[in-house]
Design a protein around this motif. Structure first.
Motif, PDB file in Angstrom:
ATOM      1  N   ARG A  14       1.521  -0.776  -0.175  1.00 10.02           N
ATOM      2  CA  ARG A  14      -0.025   0.018  -0.417  1.00 10.02           C
ATOM      3  C   ARG A  14       0.860   1.548   0.093  1.00 10.02           C
ATOM      4  O   ARG A  14       0.995   1.954  -0.611  1.00 10.02           O
ATOM      5  N   ALA A  15       1.948   1.143   0.660  1.00 11.44           N
ATOM      6  CA  ALA A  15       3.074   2.179   1.360  1.00 11.44           C
ATOM      7  C   ALA A  15       4.249   2.615  -0.657  1.00 11.44           C
ATOM      8  O   ALA A  15       4.523   3.250   0.101  1.00 11.44           O
ATOM      9  N   GLY A  16       4.289   1.359  -0.829  1.00 18.30           N
ATOM     10  CA  GLY A  16       4.832   1.216  -2.121  1.00 18.30           C
ATOM     11  C   GLY A  16       6.072   1.511  -1.447  1.00 18.30           C
ATOM     12  O   GLY A  16       7.245   1.386  -2.182  1.00 18.30           O
ATOM     13  N   THR A  17       6.634   0.334  -0.585  1.00 21.74           N
ATOM     14  CA  THR A  17       7.377  -0.099   0.258  1.00 21.74           C
ATOM     15  C   THR A  17       7.798  -1.477  -0.450  1.00 21.74           C
ATOM     16  O   THR A  17       6.867  -2.082  -0.882  1.00 21.74           O
ATOM     17  N   ASP A  18       9.247  -1.053  -0.774  1.00 22.45           N
ATOM     18  CA  ASP A  18       9.832  -2.638  -0.776  1.00 22.45           C
ATOM     19  C   ASP A  18      10.154  -3.782  -0.056  1.00 22.45           C
ATOM     20  O   ASP A  18      10.408  -3.585   1.375  1.00 22.45           O
ATOM     21  N   PRO A  19       9.131  -4.898  -0.216  1.00 24.21           N
ATOM     22  CA  PRO A  19       9.111  -5.941   0.976  1.00 24.21           C
ATOM     23  C   PRO A  19      10.648  -5.882   1.217  1.00 24.21           C
ATOM     24  O   PRO A  19      10.205  -6.376   3.251  1.00 24.21           O
ATOM     25  N   VAL A  20      11.883  -6.222   0.810  1.00 27.78           N
ATOM     26  CA  VAL A  20      12.450  -6.496   1.934  1.00 27.78           C
ATOM     27  C   VAL A  20      13.274  -5.403   2.590  1.00 27.78           C
ATOM     28  O   VAL A  20      13.513  -5.628   3.584  1.00 27.78           O
ATOM     29  N   GLU A  21      13.505  -4.045   2.037  1.00 32.16           N
ATOM     30  CA  GLU A  21      13.879  -3.099   2.283  1.00 32.16           C
ATOM     31  C   GLU A  21      13.311  -2.712   3.308  1.00 32.16           C
ATOM     32  O   GLU A  21      13.582  -2.330   4.170  1.00 32.16           O
TER      33      GLU A  21
END
Lengths: 153, 212, 730
Positions: C546-553
């Protein structure tokens, strides 16, 4: 009722009820305990033996259907393919709990006898009837390929 | 503030088929299936028009042809089906050469010469010496009765003359298994004798296929 | 007339000899075939004649065979090999001279110091044995060295051991262990021997072949089911169809008419059928006609349970953890996401169903079973037969899987088997064998659970609030573990893995609702980490998406520098995947990381949609940090297996109850196990850690489900909040 058949290369006979599954004749009567009970309804493959050279689930095979037949169990399975499979099982430490592995070895041996160089798809098709709750499948697949490779030449 | 609810309770999901189904639906099917009967050719004598009579009798044969006991091994794919709901066969098994399964796991790995009752629970594993899948050209799964009919009459696909088909329907042991499917399984309606008579009467009336 | 095939080393005669011997005399037990517990006659752990046993864990025979007495049950998780490796390491033995035996029930000698009783669980075998087993080996080494020094008249410091051979500095003397056992047996065993430092390890950290592999590949491994003592009676049991129902009346006339049936008895757990062979016992059971009294039974369907749990989870429960002010933070968040998760009951379904052989003769109870908590099972057996524990010999057998099922705080199965044996009033041994239907419908499931999660993001996409309400029943209540596990109303097990969420979220609350339920439950491979890790790791992934955040980072950022081992495995698995290249067309990948039982595991799954519209898991990558890797290949195998177990459950498995409380599954046809055609390729990397070793049997399971669900959501846009992922067909 006495039923006669060939068991691991020897003529035997058993005086048991004709509806007794082959599995329980092997285990209770002949004390060949390598063949296991896992489900009783041909879903898991732990009871796999070779009947007249082909894989057979012994839990749903009445002994009356075995009369005059040839049965091979894990205790008696032999030949190049069986040896290659069992060597590969040991080399890759396939078993975990080990309870299903007799059935796995019997199915894998039958596969190699018909298809010496099986593809992953051949392996899936031959082995999908053998459940391993420890999920040793990754190694079963590798071990079958390894056994196949070892038989070359 | 945005508020996004991305999951809701099971009650609302039942209609989407996402919740665990409960066995009652299947039980109801089974009761309906048990109540089915198969009418004899004489029961169609009041239909004067021969070709209409032929169609009516084929429709009656359809109760057998489209019964899950028969369709299970006439699948359109490469795996047999199971149960009154025709779900995928468990364990997985493939058609293989001659419809007899794959090396290492053939139909005969589990299916013997006869039905065998389970000793650990209700039910049985079906069996017959000729246990195998029908060729893909004879797939019935998902087809209309008209399509099945035309397929049966097309020798390229059925590999049988109508005479041979009648004999097959009337006397073949594997066909006959449908009326004796073993403990825990609902048989196809009627008897193989009636089915054979219906087939003969359908042929005698011109072997007319239903529309569609 | 019958003939015995002559070629079978595992045939009935040798095994019969064993059992006869075990009940009669130790002398007959020294035979050349590997048999369970062959040394354990009435005299317990006394060594065979001529052997040297410096302590309860090691025995060295005159033929130089070193036998390690393994106090943990072996069902594939590897203690037989792992614990033997520790002894062999300090002893400088050759791996080929190592053997292992499972220890009998003897709490004083074989206690698991982490539990205070003899038992295996929580993936503690290696953690609790790492030092004691090395000390056992080092002590044996010290005595052998002293014996050699005495014999050769040299200083012990001059003696070295190379792969099981002792020699002095000059090389003029050499001896095997067997040469020295007679002398060694006369010497005092040091209490606190010196241990090797990790840089001196020669076996630990290498791949040694598992000791139990050969016999598990040729059918010779003996399990409880394979024991056929003389005069054996085989028993089966019919359980009530609802949990808590009782026998009202039995018509056993048809059962008794089955040839081979000996008797039929009503016992507390149901109706037992006794026969001269297994087939008759099964046929007799099928012929029973039983009326059940369901007045005290659990009659709700799982759908009804779900509605009740769901209502509970809508309100805040008892706080297991509360950081900041979660309600306030949710109120002021830019975006709030809500989700309700449903987790079904799950059966363990080990390949070998529960079974036991029990004999009650002349006041002595002898029992053979795959006992996982020996102390409690022995106690249960003593209670049923009304004898002192000392009159109970309980021999631990190799078991065909467990996944938690054989570790029973209430000793249910040992008690049931004892009651079945006792009811017949016989001195013949009785084998009780559960059918698969007994197993699938027999309860002790992974509990059904509902999670309600709410997560808040600020306008920059930071996760600022996390509220997790968990509704689940407690299986610790009323057991010997209650005092230890439930503190201030919080069942540490129920919230494990969520209460300890490692991510830096300023406002975080984990609430617990303990639900009453008449369906008996139990720990299931990795206990409640299975559902807690799933909710944690899928919900976080949705917030990131939802936030556009990379899942690993995104995970690494929230782990910060406080959780280096979480970050370590996550970075490692990301590297592995990078090497594997881009995602193929039509597939997606998902990640998850979770710590359980002291071990850290990160996994990435690659998933596509098959022709039936169901997920196909093609590949998985796994990085594990479990401290010092004693046997890297056993660790890899446990990761593969733990992942397969988790994948199968997440994709296919549920135990459901219909109206009235009847279990709808009964066997592998509808309680599907993962099969080889559904198993992904798996690559495992083991972190070369120097931390103390931790468990590997369970920690591979929790991340596999969320990794797959995350991949599926990224592939299809569909969140998976209901398990199993593939809806089960009726």
């Amino acid at each position: 009722m006495a039923i006669s058949f060939e068991l691991n290369g020897k003529e035997v006979s058993a005086d048991v009820e004709p509806d007794t599954p082959l599995l329980w004749v092997l285990r209770d009567h002949f004390k060949l305990t390598g063949t296991k009970f896992g489900c009783g309804i041909a879903q898991c493959g732990a009871c796999t033996v070779h009947l007249n050279g082909l894989t057979r689930r012994s839990c749903i095979t009445p002994i009356s259907q075995v009369d005059g037949g040839t049965v091979t169990t894990i205790e008696g399975v032999s030949g190049e393919e069986a040896r290659a499979i069992q060597d590969a099982w040991v080399a890759l430490d396939v078993p975990q709990c080990g309870f299903c592995q007799s059935g796995q070895v019997m199915s894998a041996t039958a596969l190699l006898r018909e298809i010496p160089k099986p593809t992953d798809e051949n392996i899936d098709q031959a082995m999908a009837g053998n459940i391993c709750r420890c999920a040793t499948y990754v190694r079963i697949r590798k071990a079958i390929h390894r056994a196949s490779d070892s038989m070359e030449g | 503030m945005k508020r996004i609810v991305i999951a809701i309770g099971c009650a609302a999901l039942v209609s989407l088929g996402l919740c665990l189904k409960i066995g009652t639906a299947i039980a109801a099917d089974s009761e309906a299936a048990k109540a089915q009967t198969l009418q004899s050719p004489e029961d169609f004598a009041n239909i004067r028009d021969e070709s209409k009579r032929s169609v009516a009798m084929f429709n009656e044969m359809g109760k057998v042809l489209t019964h899950p006991r028969c369709v299970s091994c006439h699948p359109r794919g490469d795996s047999p089906l199971q149960g009154m709901d025709l779900h995928k066969h468990e364990p997985p098994i493939v058609r293989g050469a001659g419809g007899m399964g794959a090396p290492g796991m053939r139909c005969s790995t589990c299916h013997g010469d006869d039905n065998v009752a389970f000793s650990t629970e209700e039910g049985s594993i079906p069996g017959h010496p000729g246990w195998r899948l029908a060729p893909k050209s004879m797939a019935w799964e998902g087809k209309s009765l008209g399509e099945i009919c035309r397929q049966l009459k097309d020798q390229d696909r059925s590999h049988m003359t109508l005479e041979e088909l009648q004999k097959h329907n009337a006397t073949d042991g594997l066909v006959g298994w449908g009326w004796h499917p073993g403990e825990g399984r609902i048989p196809v309606p009627g008897t193989q004798k009636i089915f054979g008579e219906l087939t003969q009467a359908w042929i005698d009336t011109g072997a007319v296929c239903p529309e569609g | 007339m019958t003939r015995q095939p002559e070629t079978t080393a595992t045939g009935g005669l040798t095994r019969r000899g064993f059992l006869k011997g075990a009940a009669a005399s130790a002398a007959s037990l020294v035979i050349g075939v590997h048999l369970p517990n062959r040394a354990w006659a009435e005299d317990g752990v006394e060594p065979a004649a001529g052997a040297f046993a410096p302590n309860a864990f090691v025995r060295i025979d005159p033929d130089s065979t070193v036998t390690v007495i393994v106090k943990h049950i072996e069902f594939g998780q590897g203690p037989v090999t792992g614990l033997s490796t520790l002894v062999a390491e300090e002893l400088d033995a050759d791996w080929l001279q190592m053997r292992a035996e499972l220890a009998p029930a003897d709490t004083a000698k074989y206690t698991n110091k982490l539990f205070g009783l003899q038992g295996t669980g929580g993936s503690t075998a290696m953690a609790s044995s790492f030092e004691p087993m090395r000390k056992a080996g080092a002590a044996a080494r010290a005595v052998l060295v002293q014996a050699a020094a005495n014999r050769w008249g040299v200083d012990p410091g001059e003696i070295t051991i190379e792969r099981g051979t002792l020699s002095d500095g000059s090389g003029s003397h050499k001896a095997s262990f067997g040469d020295l056992v007679a002398d060694a047996a006369k010497l005092e065993v040091p209490g606190d021997p010196k241990l090797k430092s990790p840089d001196q390890f020669r076996l630990i950290g290498t791949q040694v072949g598992k000791l139990d592999t050969p016999e598990k590949s040729n059918g010779k491994q003996i399990f409880t089911l394979d024991l056929y003592p003389d005069d054996l009676i085989t028993a089966t049991i019919l359980h009530p169809p609802q949990f808590g129902a009782k026998v009202a009346s039995v018509d056993d006339s048809a059962a008794r008419a089955v040839k081979g049936v000996i008797d039929v008895k009503t016992v507390p757990a149901g109706v037992a059928v006794y026969a001269e062979n297994t087939h008759a016992a099964l046929k007799g059971r099928k012929a029973l006609k039983v009326q059940w009294d369901s007045s005290g039974a659990e009659t709700r369907s799982t759908l009804q349970m779900e509605r009740e749990y769901s209502q509970a989870a809508k309100k805040p429960g008892l706080d297991a953890r509360s950081d900041g002010d979660v309600e306030k933070a949710l109120g002021s968040a830019d975006t709030v996401i809500e989700a309700e998760y449903f987790f079904p009951f799950l059966a363990h379904a080990p390949m070998e169903t529960l079974d036991a052989v029990i004999q009650f003769k002349e006041g002595q109870v002898t029992a053979w079973m795959g006992t996982q908590i020996q102390t409690l099972d022995r106690g249960g057996l003593a209670r049923v037969f009304g004898v002192d524990k000392e009159k109970v010999l309980l021999y631990t057998q190799y078991a065909g899987g467990s996944f938690g099922r054989r570790a029973q705080p209430g000793a249910d199965f040992a008690v049931e088997a004892a009651q079945v044996t006792k009811a017949l009033d016989t001195d013949r041994p009785v084998k009780l064998m559960w059918t698969r239907e007994n197993d699938i419908q027999g309860g002790r499931y992974r509990p059904l659970a509902i999670h309600r999660l709410r997560g808040g993001l600020d306008k920059d996409g930071n996760v600022v609030a996390w509220d997790q309400q968990i509704a689940v029943q407690s299986f610790m209540k009323g057991t010997p573990f209650e005092d230890f596990m439930i503190k201030d109303g919080i069942d540490a097990s129920a919230v494990e893995g969520s209460k300890e969420l490692p991510y830096a979220i300023p406002n975080l609350r984990v609430g617990q609702h303990l639900m009453d339920n008449g369906v008996p439950t139990l720990w299931w491979r990795s206990v409640e980490h299975t559902h807690n890790a799933y909710a944690n790791e899928t919900f976080l992934d949705e917030l990131f998406e939802r936030a556009g955040t990379d899942p690993v980072e995104g995970r690494l950022a929230l782990l910060g520098d406080k959780h280096p081992r979480h970050s370590g495995v996550l970075k490692k698995v990301a590297e592995m995947v990078k090497k594997a290249g881009d995602v193929p067309e039509g597939r997606q990948r998902g990640v998850a990381v979770h710590k359980s039982f002291g071990s850290y595991v990160a996994q990435i799954a690659e998933v596509s949609k098959n022709a039936a519209g169901e997920p196909r898991v093609h590949r998985m990558w796994c990085a594990v940090d479990c401290g010092v890797p004693v046997n890297p290949d056993v660790i890899r195998a446990q990761m593969e297996g733990g992942m397969g177990y988790g994948i199968g459950a997440v994709l296919y498995d549920a135990i459901s109850l219909s109206d009235g409380g009847y279990v709808e599954q009964s066997n592998f046809d509808r309680y599907r196990s993962i099969r080889i055609n559904e198993m992904p390729d798996i690559e495992v990397e083991v972190i070369r850690s120097t931390e103390p070793p931790t468990g590997v049997g369970e920690p591979g399971t929790p991340p596999s489900g969320p990794a797959i669900a995350n991949a599926w959501r990224r592939l299809t846009g569909q969140s998976v909040h209901r398990l199993p992922l593939v809806p089960i067909t009726a």
